[in-house]
Scaffold this active site. Structure first.
Site, PDB file in Angstrom:
ATOM      1  N   ASP A 159       1.013  -1.273   0.052  1.00  0.00           N
ATOM      2  CA  ASP A 159       0.053  -0.262   0.108  1.00  0.00           C
ATOM      3  C   ASP A 159       0.902   1.227   0.001  1.00  0.00           C
ATOM      4  O   ASP A 159       1.620   1.411   1.047  1.00  0.00           O
ATOM      5  CB  ASP A 159      -1.024   0.024   1.356  1.00  0.00           C
ATOM      6  CG  ASP A 159      -2.137   0.844   1.073  1.00  0.00           C
ATOM      7  OD1 ASP A 159      -2.345   1.249  -0.127  1.00  0.00           O
ATOM      8  OD2 ASP A 159      -2.822   1.154   2.040  1.00  0.00           O
TER       9      ASP A 159
ATOM     10  N   HIS B 125      -3.912  13.684   1.347  1.00  0.00           N
ATOM     11  CA  HIS B 125      -4.338  12.780   2.351  1.00  0.00           C
ATOM     12  C   HIS B 125      -3.068  12.833   3.449  1.00  0.00           C
ATOM     13  O   HIS B 125      -3.368  12.991   4.756  1.00  0.00           O
ATOM     14  CB  HIS B 125      -4.328  11.428   1.852  1.00  0.00           C
ATOM     15  CG  HIS B 125      -4.391  10.216   3.010  1.00  0.00           C
ATOM     16  ND1 HIS B 125      -5.491  10.321   3.855  1.00  0.00           N
ATOM     17  CD2 HIS B 125      -3.608   9.357   3.127  1.00  0.00           C
ATOM     18  CE1 HIS B 125      -5.035   9.262   4.602  1.00  0.00           C
ATOM     19  NE2 HIS B 125      -3.957   8.816   4.353  1.00  0.00           N
TER      20      HIS B 125
ATOM     21  N   LYS C   3      -5.483  -2.344  10.170  1.00  0.00           N
ATOM     22  CA  LYS C   3      -5.673  -2.490   8.744  1.00  0.00           C
ATOM     23  C   LYS C   3      -6.035  -3.837   8.339  1.00  0.00           C
ATOM     24  O   LYS C   3      -6.671  -4.109   7.366  1.00  0.00           O
ATOM     25  CB  LYS C   3      -4.552  -2.138   7.924  1.00  0.00           C
ATOM     26  CG  LYS C   3      -3.912  -0.655   8.071  1.00  0.00           C
ATOM     27  CD  LYS C   3      -4.642   0.236   7.355  1.00  0.00           C
ATOM     28  CE  LYS C   3      -4.102   1.834   7.255  1.00  0.00           C
ATOM     29  NZ  LYS C   3      -4.873   2.714   6.486  1.00  0.00           N
TER      30      LYS C   3
ATOM     31  N   SER D 246      -9.580  -5.903   3.483  1.00  0.00           N
ATOM     32  CA  SER D 246      -9.400  -5.033   2.515  1.00  0.00           C
ATOM     33  C   SER D 246     -10.310  -5.497   1.416  1.00  0.00           C
ATOM     34  O   SER D 246     -10.181  -6.418   0.997  1.00  0.00           O
ATOM     35  CB  SER D 246      -7.940  -5.006   2.080  1.00  0.00           C
ATOM     36  OG  SER D 246      -7.184  -4.859   3.271  1.00  0.00           O
TER      37      SER D 246
ATOM     38  N   THR E  93      -4.831   6.165   0.374  1.00  0.00           N
ATOM     39  CA  THR E  93      -6.165   7.121   0.337  1.00  0.00           C
ATOM     40  C   THR E  93      -6.201   8.281  -0.598  1.00  0.00           C
ATOM     41  O   THR E  93      -5.158   9.074  -0.557  1.00  0.00           O
ATOM     42  CB  THR E  93      -6.190   7.654   1.697  1.00  0.00           C
ATOM     43  OG1 THR E  93      -6.374   6.434   2.645  1.00  0.00           O
ATOM     44  CG2 THR E  93      -7.865   8.404   1.836  1.00  0.00           C
TER      45      THR E  93
END
Lengths: 426, 426
Positions: free
Chosen positions: B135, B142, B263, B267, B359
């Site tokens: 990621d 952001h 997290k 997902s 994000t």
């Protein structure tokens, strides 16, 4: 089920030297390629590699529920997914087959030809296809040392550390088996004093991290968790693990989301997975923890393992120098605590996942598990047997990790986990 | 090779509504289960699912070098590994087969029965088995918002951010396809004021993250790197991506090694991978970057994509409220820069790896890609159409992400990426 494979009195009809890591009580699992270019799952006794695919085809696992091709694969993942009962049946059977009193295979020259190879005639492969790899940070001495070096010696441990087995996700694609050479990684490093543009080039601060890793089986579905009492059921076995680290790349990149390119250029594991079952005789008391753990992390008992760990550096063409002696029992958080924590939020754990311990540093200076700590960031270089010095790892150095457990009856070892650092690739 | 599949003038003999995300110019790839419980690789035109396994068996891909079972699989990994030339041949051929002027399949009722299903009659699966998932953190807005909220508004961006496409490793095992319900995660949270023992229980600050992710093919071996000019070759396509985040779990655990249990409980990705080829008409200029990137990250051109992105929250039994409108073009670091960075140290990228954008927040307050930013950590709750308010996500809320590109000739969309939050599992 009794783990009869662990019987310390058993002897094998295969010759095993007294200081071998692989007596008949070990029976680890790995994957190798034979001289005939056949890939198979195998085990090892002494200096002999044993082809479990051939053993199965010739009927030696009769009565154990195994699919025909379970050992004719290039990874252990499916066998690991079969679960602990099957692992135990297979290890117990292998111990019987090679027991000095059992003539069935011993006296069958034709079968032996198909099943038994010399270790120098096989090429070890990665034993598992690692789905997800998590690295923990579970040695208090290591976390304290790193906190002192990078942040504040007075508050070296961050407030969460004593409550959480801190972990983070690593990269599976760069996990390689022992013996794979590794090019010095290239990357961005902190700008020089007074500059704003980062430096770029080969890492100057290339380090090892002395770790162990455990390999899991299928444990839980999304949304479910593993109770800490059941955690051991899902641990297939352990490997030695050198989590190579480029300290200068790591230092520049790691805030706020953690290490990335400073770690994911390579991670080396030893090729034989030693089962948790084989290490049963070496369980020792859990570490005393500063705070009472939250209930989901609480478990009394002997979840720590007494495994001697050693790291050596061998400059090209010279003799090696042992730079660190540590022990897996120095871990503050146990594997059971790590698995319970990893799944408390419902994160699924699968067969072939790998969980690294994090660098295992002991209480004394010669037991620190990285050059960063051993040389205190390069301030105290290590004198090598060949007269040279090391602050970090040089090009063409081979880093050799070893590990074994020993009591007065048996020695269960892991062999070696080695990697040579080649110059950066242009 | 010309991408004839992108011809904006082409019409299909399958009915496609004018506002559909899936005109004949899209031809995405996915995996579905039919009513007969057969799993296959497929594509979609309008509201029809097309079984590529059946299409191949019936000879419609004649002349394209494909193994017999390439589409009779439960993941796209092998097809993706075949490389860009093959993807283009297949997409071009599918466009021909379903072209309104082509009667070959159109007029063969028996074949159509075997190949074409209504979308409501199939069940979409995860399109790839994700090997490694990374990621990134590539939206400047952001990173600035989060830096302001959690650290220092005056120095919101950390010094490395403008030089490095910051990324970290995520967990593959908890990536789920759109529609999979997710239990609110449980975990440790910061101790209350004056306490030392952490709080423990269901997350109170459950959030979405509006992201996109790209899926790669085999790109490089250990030690090699991908030159930025070649990066596009290794990008198969993109999906919508909701990177669920438990802010309270994350805040307590994330120093110093990054997010973990906050997290990895889930997902969600959209089930159809829209190819990079299909998005060609929507390339826009690269963002202006504050500092000149280091040479390995430098590339002129149109590597950004204009993709409208939207997030909505639907309370159970009520109408939805759109809470965010953003765009993939707001990314500061391009996918090409991300891939070049990821491999500059020699880290191998494989077929089926997934790279999240991080994000994607835009410049205006209604374009922020998380509730954390939209409500400024809960200070400004969002008013919902049903009269309720949201600071974060409530139990039984369904979060719906949508994305599409549109010009005056064609609309290429992703459909929906949804997930319902169920109460925490005891």
């Amino acid at each position: 089920m009794e783990i009869t494979a662990n019987n310390p009195k058993r002897k094998s009809w295969l010759q095993v030297n007294s200081n071998s890591d692989f007596p008949i009580q070990n029976i680890p699992f790995g994957v190798f390629i034979t001289k005939d270019d056949i890939i198979t799952i195998g085990t090892r006794i002494g200096d002999f590699a044993i082809d479990l695919g051939a053993l199965h085809q010739l009927g030696y696992f009769e009565g154990i529920p195994l699919t025909d091709d379970i050992f004719l694969q290039d990874t252990l993942n499916d066998f690991i997914a079969d679960g602990r009962k099957t692992w135990r049946l297979v290890r117990n059977r292998i111990a019987e087959i090679f027991d000095v009193t059992n003539g069935k295979l011993r006296d069958n020259a034709e079968h032996k030809d198909k099943i038994i190879f010399r270790m120098e005639d096989v090429e070890m492969q990665l034993p598992v296809s690692v789905g997800d790899y998590t690295d923990f940070y579970a040695s208090k001495e290591h976390a304290t040392n790193v906190g002192s070096l990078f942040r504040d010696p007075e508050n070296a441990l961050l407030p969460n550390w004593l409550h959480i087995p801190i972990g983070y996700h690593g990269r599976s694609s760069s996990i390689v088996p022992s013996g794979t050479p590794i090019h010095r990684p290239i990357g961005q490093q902190r700008p020089s004093e007074g500059e704003t543009t980062p430096n770029f080039g080969p890492s100057k601060l290339l380090d090892f991290e002395l770790e162990m890793a455990f390999i899991t089986t299928v444990a839980n579905d999304l949304g479910d968790r593993i109770p800490i009492e059941e955690a051991d059921e899902y641990i297939f076995g352990l490997v030695l693990f050198n989590d190579w680290s480029a300290r200068d790349i790591q230092a520049w990149e790691y805030v706020p989301l953690g290490p990335f390119l400073g770690k994911n250029f390579a991670s080396t594991i030893s090729p034989w997975i030693v089962t948790l079952d084989a290490l049963e005789p070496f369980r020792v008391d859990n570490p005393k923890q500063v705070h009472e753990p939250l209930p989901y992390l609480k478990k009394e008992g002997k979840d720590s393992l007494d495994i001697n760990l050693q790291m050596a550096i061998k400059p090209e063409g010279k003799e090696e120098t042992v730079v660190c002696n540590s022990n897996f029992k120095y871990m503050y958080w146990t594997m059971a605590q790590q698995l319970a924590h990893h799944t408390v939020n419902g994160c699924p754990v699968n067969a072939g996942d790998m969980m690294g311990s994090g660098t295992i540093s002991g209480p004394t200076k010669d037991s620190f598990g990285s050059m960063l700590e051993l040389t205190w960031r390069g301030q105290n270089p290590i004198k090598m047997n060949d007269g040279s010095e090391r602050k970090f790892i040089n090009d063409n150095d081979t880093v050799i990790m070893r590990g074994y457990s020993q009591n007065d009856q048996v020695r269960i070892g892991f062999g070696e986990c080695t990697g040579k650092i080649l110059p950066a690739k242009e």
